[in-house]
Design a protein around this motif. Structure first.
Motif, mmCIF file in Angstrom:
data_model
loop_
_atom_site.group_PDB
_atom_site.id
_atom_site.type_symbol
_atom_site.label_atom_id
_atom_site.label_comp_id
_atom_site.label_asym_id
_atom_site.label_seq_id
_atom_site.Cartn_x
_atom_site.Cartn_y
_atom_site.Cartn_z
ATOM 1 N N LEU A 162 -14.490 35.745 -22.635
ATOM 2 C CA LEU A 162 -15.206 36.260 -21.464
ATOM 3 C C LEU A 162 -16.710 36.031 -21.575
ATOM 4 O O LEU A 162 -17.394 35.844 -20.566
ATOM 5 C CB LEU A 162 -14.916 37.753 -21.294
ATOM 6 N N ALA A 163 -17.208 36.043 -22.808
ATOM 7 C CA ALA A 163 -18.645 35.823 -23.034
ATOM 8 C C ALA A 163 -19.010 34.346 -23.015
ATOM 9 O O ALA A 163 -20.197 34.001 -23.067
ATOM 10 C CB ALA A 163 -19.056 36.437 -24.366
ATOM 11 N N GLY A 164 -18.001 33.470 -22.970
ATOM 12 C CA GLY A 164 -18.273 32.033 -23.010
ATOM 13 C C GLY A 164 -18.561 31.508 -24.401
ATOM 14 O O GLY A 164 -19.099 30.399 -24.541
ATOM 15 N N SER A 165 -18.205 32.276 -25.431
ATOM 16 C CA SER A 165 -18.471 31.868 -26.815
ATOM 17 C C SER A 165 -17.267 31.081 -27.344
ATOM 18 O O SER A 165 -16.358 31.657 -27.956
ATOM 19 C CB SER A 165 -18.730 33.099 -27.688
ATOM 20 N N SER A 166 -17.260 29.789 -27.114
ATOM 21 C CA SER A 166 -16.073 28.986 -27.395
ATOM 22 C C SER A 166 -15.739 28.909 -28.877
ATOM 23 O O SER A 166 -14.573 28.948 -29.260
ATOM 24 C CB SER A 166 -16.237 27.580 -26.814
ATOM 25 N N GLU A 167 -16.754 28.791 -29.726
ATOM 26 C CA GLU A 167 -16.495 28.681 -31.164
ATOM 27 C C GLU A 167 -15.834 29.954 -31.691
ATOM 28 O O GLU A 167 -14.841 29.893 -32.426
ATOM 29 C CB GLU A 167 -17.801 28.416 -31.912
ATOM 30 N N LYS A 168 -16.363 31.112 -31.320
ATOM 31 C CA LYS A 168 -15.786 32.370 -31.776
ATOM 32 C C LYS A 168 -14.397 32.585 -31.173
ATOM 33 O O LYS A 168 -13.476 33.051 -31.862
ATOM 34 C CB LYS A 168 -16.706 33.530 -31.396
ATOM 35 N N ALA A 169 -14.244 32.261 -29.904
ATOM 36 C CA ALA A 169 -12.930 32.424 -29.270
ATOM 37 C C ALA A 169 -11.886 31.561 -29.968
ATOM 38 O O ALA A 169 -10.774 32.022 -30.253
ATOM 39 C CB ALA A 169 -13.013 32.066 -27.789
ATOM 40 N N ALA A 170 -12.240 30.318 -30.274
ATOM 41 C CA ALA A 170 -11.303 29.415 -30.949
ATOM 42 C C ALA A 170 -10.956 29.932 -32.336
ATOM 43 O O ALA A 170 -9.781 29.896 -32.755
ATOM 44 C CB ALA A 170 -11.906 28.016 -31.036
ATOM 45 N N VAL A 196 -13.917 29.481 -21.524
ATOM 46 C CA VAL A 196 -14.076 28.582 -22.681
ATOM 47 C C VAL A 196 -12.963 27.532 -22.748
ATOM 48 O O VAL A 196 -12.928 26.722 -23.677
ATOM 49 C CB VAL A 196 -14.095 29.382 -24.004
ATOM 50 N N ARG A 197 -12.091 27.531 -21.766
ATOM 51 C CA ARG A 197 -10.906 26.672 -21.842
ATOM 52 C C ARG A 197 -11.246 25.190 -21.903
ATOM 53 O O ARG A 197 -10.515 24.399 -22.513
ATOM 54 C CB ARG A 197 -9.980 26.954 -20.648
ATOM 55 N N ALA A 198 -12.329 24.781 -21.282
ATOM 56 C CA ALA A 198 -12.676 23.360 -21.245
ATOM 57 C C ALA A 198 -13.403 22.885 -22.502
ATOM 58 O O ALA A 198 -13.623 21.686 -22.664
ATOM 59 C CB ALA A 198 -13.549 23.077 -20.022
ATOM 60 N N SER A 199 -13.731 23.806 -23.393
ATOM 61 C CA SER A 199 -14.474 23.394 -24.588
ATOM 62 C C SER A 199 -13.565 22.588 -25.518
ATOM 63 O O SER A 199 -12.381 22.907 -25.672
ATOM 64 C CB SER A 199 -15.035 24.605 -25.327
ATOM 65 N N PRO A 200 -14.077 21.536 -26.150
ATOM 66 C CA PRO A 200 -13.254 20.725 -27.063
ATOM 67 C C PRO A 200 -12.629 21.545 -28.182
ATOM 68 O O PRO A 200 -11.493 21.292 -28.577
ATOM 69 C CB PRO A 200 -14.243 19.694 -27.607
ATOM 70 N N ARG A 201 -13.350 22.535 -28.678
ATOM 71 C CA ARG A 201 -12.844 23.343 -29.795
ATOM 72 C C ARG A 201 -11.615 24.152 -29.372
ATOM 73 O O ARG A 201 -10.603 24.184 -30.076
ATOM 74 C CB ARG A 201 -13.957 24.274 -30.272
ATOM 75 N N SER A 207 -4.028 22.544 -27.958
ATOM 76 C CA SER A 207 -3.189 21.335 -27.987
ATOM 77 C C SER A 207 -2.404 21.252 -29.294
ATOM 78 O O SER A 207 -1.217 20.869 -29.292
ATOM 79 C CB SER A 207 -4.037 20.078 -27.785
ATOM 80 N N ASP A 208 -3.021 21.627 -30.409
ATOM 81 C CA ASP A 208 -2.294 21.647 -31.682
ATOM 82 C C ASP A 208 -1.172 22.678 -31.650
ATOM 83 O O ASP A 208 -0.053 22.414 -32.117
ATOM 84 C CB ASP A 208 -3.247 21.969 -32.835
ATOM 85 N N LEU A 209 -1.472 23.849 -31.095
ATOM 86 C CA LEU A 209 -0.449 24.890 -31.013
ATOM 87 C C LEU A 209 0.696 24.465 -30.095
ATOM 88 O O LEU A 209 1.866 24.762 -30.380
ATOM 89 C CB LEU A 209 -1.058 26.196 -30.507
ATOM 90 N N LYS A 210 0.374 23.781 -29.002
ATOM 91 C CA LYS A 210 1.424 23.366 -28.072
ATOM 92 C C LYS A 210 2.472 22.511 -28.772
ATOM 93 O O LYS A 210 3.680 22.687 -28.560
ATOM 94 C CB LYS A 210 0.813 22.588 -26.906
ATOM 95 N N VAL A 211 2.024 21.596 -29.623
ATOM 96 C CA VAL A 211 2.963 20.734 -30.357
ATOM 97 C C VAL A 211 3.862 21.577 -31.257
ATOM 98 O O VAL A 211 5.090 21.408 -31.283
ATOM 99 C CB VAL A 211 2.192 19.689 -31.184
ATOM 100 N N THR A 212 3.249 22.506 -31.998
ATOM 101 C CA THR A 212 4.019 23.380 -32.891
ATOM 102 C C THR A 212 4.980 24.249 -32.096
ATOM 103 O O THR A 212 6.157 24.395 -32.441
ATOM 104 C CB THR A 212 3.073 24.265 -33.712
ATOM 105 N N TRP A 213 4.485 24.827 -31.026
ATOM 106 C CA TRP A 213 5.292 25.723 -30.201
ATOM 107 C C TRP A 213 6.480 24.995 -29.576
ATOM 108 O O TRP A 213 7.596 25.530 -29.542
ATOM 109 C CB TRP A 213 4.416 26.342 -29.110
ATOM 110 N N GLU A 214 6.255 23.789 -29.094
ATOM 111 C CA GLU A 214 7.366 23.031 -28.507
ATOM 112 C C GLU A 214 8.440 22.753 -29.555
ATOM 113 O O GLU A 214 9.635 22.737 -29.245
ATOM 114 C CB GLU A 214 6.851 21.735 -27.894
#
Length: 225
Positions: A162-170, A196-201, A207-214
């Protein structure tokens, strides 16, 4: 936090005893975000043992943990005869209704990491991000890394999102995943993470989790066939 292994074990238990009224199989599905299986398992337990209030409470709670507030409020009325509470108000951003309840509990329970984190989420929703960050930092020092810790970690990720802190959120998403909440479907649709969804981090974590989850989903599906 071997969620898939636990699901397999509880599936086997249910095969051996179809009258089983343990809610843990539903909880396993919830932690993976396998929503249809979770609903069937949870409702099945309640149907087999309608006097099991602990199972009903757990099933209701999981709706809010999965960020399904409208459905959760309806199920809480049906199964517990309870009105919407602060969880519903926070998830639906009804800040006016949430504030007095959340603030009162935080004042009553200054040593409760959960109560303090709800206050931090409220402050983040109010746009008071420095306060939210300070409260979160204090709660993170006192939280016990027990069975429910992954939910704490996920809520911290939401607050930073919510704060836009992508590194901490990731980083906190990784913490939640590593401690037993590989719930890709929930993360992928969480509006609190949208800033923060559009941040590369964050994209890499998801994307890594999606592979594992699938892989988890497909393995469990194949075993059922």
């Amino acid at each position: 936090w071997r969620i898939v292994d636990s699901i397999r074990a509880y599936r086997r238990a249910a095969e051996l005893d179809p009258s089983l009224t343990d809610i843990e199989l539903a909880a396993g599905y919830a932690h993976l975000g396998l929503i249809d299986q979770w609903r069937r398992a949870g409702e099945g337990v309640i149907e087999r043992d309608p006097t099991n209030r602990a199972a009903r409470e757990t099933f209701v709670n999981e709706h809010f943990l999965l960020n399904l507030p409208e459905e959760g409020a309806a199920v809480a009325r049906r199964l517990l005869d309870e009105a919407p509470d602060e969880r519903y108000f926070l998830l639906t951003r009804r800040i006016t209704e949430a504030a007095p309840v959340v603030e009162a509990r935080a004042a009553r329970e200054p040593d409760s990491a959960g109560a303090q984190l709800d206050l931090a989420l409220l402050r983040a929703l109010q746009g008071r991000h420095p306060e939210a960050d300070a409260i979160t930092a204090r709660a993170s020092k006192t939280v016990v890394k027990n069975r429910g810790y992954h939910h704490f970690a996920y809520q911290v990720a939401q607050i930073h999102g919510l704060a836009g802190s992508s590194e901490k959120a990731a980083r906190w998403l990784e913490e939640a995943i590593g401690w037993g909440l590989p719930c890709y479907p929930m993360f992928s649709r969480d509006p609190f993470l949208d800033p923060v969804r559009a941040s590369p981090r964050v994209q890499k974590v998801l994307s890594d989790l999606k592979v594992t989850w699938e892989g988890y989903r497909d393995a469990l599906r194949q075993e059922r066939q």
